[in-house]
Design an enzyme around this catalytic site. Structure first.
Site, PDB file in Angstrom:
ATOM      1  N   LYS A 127     -14.887  13.141   7.223  1.00 41.57           N
ATOM      2  CA  LYS A 127     -13.841  13.147   8.239  1.00 41.57           C
ATOM      3  C   LYS A 127     -12.780  12.097   7.931  1.00 41.57           C
ATOM      4  CE  LYS A 127     -11.861  14.167  12.167  1.00 41.57           C
ATOM      5  NZ  LYS A 127     -11.072  15.420  12.280  1.00 41.57           N
ATOM      6  N   GLU A 138      -4.630  14.382   5.969  1.00 39.30           N
ATOM      7  CA  GLU A 138      -3.826  14.940   7.054  1.00 39.30           C
ATOM      8  C   GLU A 138      -2.688  14.006   7.450  1.00 39.30           C
ATOM      9  OE1 GLU A 138      -5.099  17.430  10.883  1.00 39.30           O
ATOM     10  OE2 GLU A 138      -5.687  15.321  11.013  1.00 39.30           O
ATOM     11  N   TYR A 139      -2.997  12.722   7.585  1.00 43.61           N
ATOM     12  CA  TYR A 139      -1.967  11.758   7.973  1.00 43.61           C
ATOM     13  C   TYR A 139      -0.930  11.578   6.864  1.00 43.61           C
ATOM     14  CZ  TYR A 139      -5.296  10.591  11.688  1.00 43.61           C
ATOM     15  OH  TYR A 139      -6.151  10.658  12.751  1.00 43.61           O
ATOM     16  N   ARG A 152      -5.413 -16.209 -12.131  1.00 43.66           N
ATOM     17  CA  ARG A 152      -6.656 -16.824 -11.695  1.00 43.66           C
ATOM     18  C   ARG A 152      -7.045 -17.955 -12.648  1.00 43.66           C
ATOM     19  NH1 ARG A 152     -10.868 -13.525 -12.211  1.00 43.66           N
ATOM     20  NH2 ARG A 152     -12.102 -14.604 -10.649  1.00 43.66           N
ATOM     21  N   SER A 170     -15.412 -21.491 -19.214  1.00 46.15           N
ATOM     22  CA  SER A 170     -15.877 -20.476 -18.285  1.00 46.15           C
ATOM     23  C   SER A 170     -16.756 -19.504 -19.018  1.00 46.15           C
ATOM     24  CB  SER A 170     -14.680 -19.746 -17.668  1.00 46.15           C
ATOM     25  OG  SER A 170     -15.105 -18.722 -16.795  1.00 46.15           O
TER      26      SER A 170
END
Length: 202
Positions: free
Chosen positions: A11, A18-19, A166, A197
């Site tokens: 749904k 639909e919108y 980042r 890192s």
């Protein structure tokens, strides 16, 4: 989503489609009214002609084409990659672009038309300069970074899956197009010590 959630999910997808259709209709009406100078009766007549021109079985045919596309390729990532839908969009893109151009030239807001076209154009390219969005902080850091070091970077500033923005804030590393598979960290401002890192599973 589970048995109980499946219906809600379907749904939700239905409402989104639909919108989206409703928004496109509103944008088309705005264009017809403010650019073409059509009154409500003329727009209603045009809409009626369009509705009668579309066979009532067309939606089911369209859904059938979607099913056929996934029958051909169960792993299909996007309908635009299916030949039927790719050709259909290509056949109408000239009028689509003309409609968007007219709206933009007359200051008509057409977010659905323009966003859809931008998505389509973006999807057709292997690489895009949007990667540079990842390095906007690098541009802001240019004045802090010694010119000699910046000059050494600018030849590699187009990034692949980059995380330079980042990286600027936390040494997350980024990947260069010129050296795929190799992730680096840059000391963007020249302040602070060495950082490193590594990858991890979350």
């Amino acid at each position: 989503v589970g048995d109980e959630g499946a219906g809600h999910f379907v749904k939700m997808v239905h409402n989104g489609i639909e919108y989206g259709d409703m928004q496109l209709i509103c944008e088309a009406y705005h264009l017809m009214k403010d650019v073409l100078g059509m009154d409500h009766d003329e727009m209603a007549q045009l809409s009626s002609v369009f509705v009668y021109a579309v066979p009532p079985f067309l939606p089911s045919v369209f859904l059938g084409k979607i099913k056929e596309a996934f029958d051909r390729d169960a792993g299909l990532q996007n309908l635009l990659l299916d030949n039927f839908f790719s050709n259909a969009v290509q056949d109408c893109q000239e009028s689509w672009r003309r409609t968007v151009s007219v709206g933009v030239q007359h200051g008509i807001p057409m977010p659905c038309f323009t966003t859809a076209l931008s998505f389509y154009d973006g999807y057709r390219h292997d690489m895009l300069p949007a990667n540079l969005l990842q390095v906007k902080t690098a541009a802001a850091a240019r004045e802090q970074l010694p010119l000699s070091r910046w000059s050494g970077l600018k030849g590699h500033i187009t990034l692949y899956g980059a995380h330079a923005q980042r990286d600027y804030f936390g040494a997350h590393t980024y990947e260069l197009l010129s050296n795929p598979g190799h992730f680096i960290h840059t000391n963007w401002t020249g302040h602070g010590g060495n950082v490193s890192s590594s990858s991890y599973n979350a």
